[in-house]
Design a protein around this motif. Structure first.
Motif, PDB file in Angstrom:
ATOM      1  N   THR A  33       0.816  -1.222   0.000  1.00  0.00           N
ATOM      2  CA  THR A  33       0.000   0.000   0.000  1.00  0.00           C
ATOM      3  C   THR A  33       0.850   1.272   0.000  1.00  0.00           C
ATOM      4  O   THR A  33       0.312   2.367  -0.172  1.00  0.00           O
ATOM      5  CB  THR A  33      -0.926   0.043   1.231  1.00  0.00           C
ATOM      6  OG1 THR A  33      -0.118   0.030   2.417  1.00  0.00           O
ATOM      7  CG2 THR A  33      -1.893  -1.120   1.239  1.00  0.00           C
ATOM      8  N   ILE A  67      -9.045  -1.439   6.258  1.00  0.00           N
ATOM      9  CA  ILE A  67      -8.618  -2.164   5.071  1.00  0.00           C
ATOM     10  C   ILE A  67      -9.047  -3.619   5.241  1.00  0.00           C
ATOM     11  O   ILE A  67      -9.311  -4.083   6.363  1.00  0.00           O
ATOM     12  CB  ILE A  67      -7.089  -2.075   4.834  1.00  0.00           C
ATOM     13  CG1 ILE A  67      -6.301  -2.650   6.019  1.00  0.00           C
ATOM     14  CG2 ILE A  67      -6.666  -0.648   4.550  1.00  0.00           C
ATOM     15  CD1 ILE A  67      -4.808  -2.729   5.775  1.00  0.00           C
ATOM     16  N   HIS A  68      -9.156  -4.330   4.125  1.00  0.00           N
ATOM     17  CA  HIS A  68      -9.465  -5.754   4.140  1.00  0.00           C
ATOM     18  C   HIS A  68      -8.258  -6.511   3.604  1.00  0.00           C
ATOM     19  O   HIS A  68      -7.666  -6.111   2.598  1.00  0.00           O
ATOM     20  CB  HIS A  68     -10.684  -6.061   3.269  1.00  0.00           C
ATOM     21  CG  HIS A  68     -11.958  -5.503   3.811  1.00  0.00           C
ATOM     22  ND1 HIS A  68     -13.158  -5.671   3.173  1.00  0.00           N
ATOM     23  CD2 HIS A  68     -12.240  -4.783   4.927  1.00  0.00           C
ATOM     24  CE1 HIS A  68     -14.119  -5.083   3.864  1.00  0.00           C
ATOM     25  NE2 HIS A  68     -13.580  -4.534   4.935  1.00  0.00           N
ATOM     26  N   GLY A  86      -4.040 -10.446  -1.046  1.00  0.00           N
ATOM     27  CA  GLY A  86      -4.682  -9.223  -1.508  1.00  0.00           C
ATOM     28  C   GLY A  86      -4.940  -8.241  -0.387  1.00  0.00           C
ATOM     29  O   GLY A  86      -5.041  -8.616   0.781  1.00  0.00           O
ATOM     30  N   GLN A  88      -7.460  -4.638   0.174  1.00  0.00           N
ATOM     31  CA  GLN A  88      -8.422  -3.650  -0.306  1.00  0.00           C
ATOM     32  C   GLN A  88      -8.377  -2.469   0.649  1.00  0.00           C
ATOM     33  O   GLN A  88      -8.552  -2.644   1.856  1.00  0.00           O
ATOM     34  CB  GLN A  88      -9.844  -4.217  -0.347  1.00  0.00           C
ATOM     35  CG  GLN A  88     -10.086  -5.205  -1.460  1.00  0.00           C
ATOM     36  CD  GLN A  88     -11.542  -5.632  -1.529  1.00  0.00           C
ATOM     37  OE1 GLN A  88     -12.221  -5.715  -0.512  1.00  0.00           O
ATOM     38  NE2 GLN A  88     -12.002  -5.935  -2.727  1.00  0.00           N
ATOM     39  N   GLN A  89      -8.138  -1.275   0.105  1.00  0.00           N
ATOM     40  CA  GLN A  89      -8.060  -0.064   0.910  1.00  0.00           C
ATOM     41  C   GLN A  89      -9.372   0.717   0.829  1.00  0.00           C
ATOM     42  O   GLN A  89     -10.278   0.353   0.101  1.00  0.00           O
ATOM     43  CB  GLN A  89      -6.919   0.810   0.409  1.00  0.00           C
ATOM     44  CG  GLN A  89      -5.554   0.139   0.481  1.00  0.00           C
ATOM     45  CD  GLN A  89      -4.458   1.077   0.080  1.00  0.00           C
ATOM     46  OE1 GLN A  89      -4.085   1.971   0.855  1.00  0.00           O
ATOM     47  NE2 GLN A  89      -3.931   0.910  -1.131  1.00  0.00           N
ATOM     48  N   LYS A  91     -11.828   1.214   2.985  1.00  0.00           N
ATOM     49  CA  LYS A  91     -13.009   0.526   3.494  1.00  0.00           C
ATOM     50  C   LYS A  91     -13.516   1.249   4.732  1.00  0.00           C
ATOM     51  O   LYS A  91     -12.793   2.015   5.358  1.00  0.00           O
ATOM     52  CB  LYS A  91     -12.677  -0.938   3.830  1.00  0.00           C
ATOM     53  CG  LYS A  91     -12.305  -1.768   2.614  1.00  0.00           C
ATOM     54  CD  LYS A  91     -13.489  -1.883   1.703  1.00  0.00           C
ATOM     55  CE  LYS A  91     -13.268  -2.819   0.547  1.00  0.00           C
ATOM     56  NZ  LYS A  91     -14.473  -2.976  -0.255  1.00  0.00           N
ATOM     57  N   ASP A  95     -18.445  -1.855   5.829  1.00  0.00           N
ATOM     58  CA  ASP A  95     -18.276  -2.623   4.597  1.00  0.00           C
ATOM     59  C   ASP A  95     -18.187  -4.116   4.924  1.00  0.00           C
ATOM     60  O   ASP A  95     -17.419  -4.510   5.804  1.00  0.00           O
ATOM     61  CB  ASP A  95     -16.996  -2.202   3.855  1.00  0.00           C
ATOM     62  CG  ASP A  95     -17.150  -0.885   3.129  1.00  0.00           C
ATOM     63  OD1 ASP A  95     -18.284  -0.538   2.749  1.00  0.00           O
ATOM     64  OD2 ASP A  95     -16.130  -0.195   2.944  1.00  0.00           O
ATOM     65  N   PHE A 100     -12.312 -11.506  -2.496  1.00  0.00           N
ATOM     66  CA  PHE A 100     -11.798 -10.689  -3.602  1.00  0.00           C
ATOM     67  C   PHE A 100     -10.452 -11.246  -4.038  1.00  0.00           C
ATOM     68  O   PHE A 100      -9.818 -11.996  -3.323  1.00  0.00           O
ATOM     69  CB  PHE A 100     -11.673  -9.220  -3.183  1.00  0.00           C
ATOM     70  CG  PHE A 100     -10.649  -8.960  -2.098  1.00  0.00           C
ATOM     71  CD1 PHE A 100      -9.340  -8.626  -2.408  1.00  0.00           C
ATOM     72  CD2 PHE A 100     -11.013  -9.051  -0.755  1.00  0.00           C
ATOM     73  CE1 PHE A 100      -8.408  -8.385  -1.400  1.00  0.00           C
ATOM     74  CE2 PHE A 100     -10.083  -8.802   0.250  1.00  0.00           C
ATOM     75  CZ  PHE A 100      -8.772  -8.465  -0.075  1.00  0.00           C
ATOM     76  N   ASN A 102      -6.697  -9.916  -5.812  1.00  0.00           N
ATOM     77  CA  ASN A 102      -5.865  -8.771  -6.213  1.00  0.00           C
ATOM     78  C   ASN A 102      -4.795  -9.263  -7.139  1.00  0.00           C
ATOM     79  O   ASN A 102      -4.266 -10.283  -7.019  1.00  0.00           O
ATOM     80  CB  ASN A 102      -5.210  -8.110  -4.984  1.00  0.00           C
ATOM     81  CG  ASN A 102      -6.054  -6.974  -4.454  1.00  0.00           C
ATOM     82  OD1 ASN A 102      -7.246  -6.910  -4.688  1.00  0.00           O
ATOM     83  ND2 ASN A 102      -5.418  -6.097  -3.739  1.00  0.00           N
TER      84      ASN A 102
END
Length: 102
Positions: A33, A67-68, A86, A88-89, A91, A95, A100, A102
């Motif tokens: 990130t 984040i996830h 992965g 995910q930012q 969030k 959520d 998911f 990446n």
């Protein structure tokens, strides 16, 4: 306990185990990130039994930011290594944790 191989479990409150996983992959997450997280607290997770275990983990990273993570943990007989699959930012607390790639 009803465990279905291959299916994702229902969301559960984070445990010491999930926080430990997060602590171990934090530097990988920061590298991916390009951010340094002062706060990195697991709050919720889902898991999936495969040839090892997949984890979806919701992490509180300060303020209203979450984040996830998608992390794989190998079977103990194979060394139990962790692999960050992965991130995910951007969030929020509300959520849902959904699979998911990446």
């Amino acid at each position: 306990m009803d465990i279905k191989v291959g299916g994702w479990g229902e969301p559960k409150d984070a445990t010491k185990e999930t926080q430990g996983i997060c602590d171990q992959v934090k530097s990988l997450v920061e590298g991916k990130t390009h951010k340094i997280f002062q706060e990195f607290k697991a709050v919720e997770y889902r898991d999936q039994i495969v040839a090892g275990k997949n984890f979806l983990i919701k992490i509180h990273v300060g303020g209203h930011n979450y984040i996830h993570l998608f992390v794989f943990r190998d079977l103990p007989c194979n060394g139990g290594r962790l692999e960050l699959l992965g991130v995910q930012q951007h969030k929020t607390k509300d959520d849902p944790l959904e699979p998911f790639n990446n």
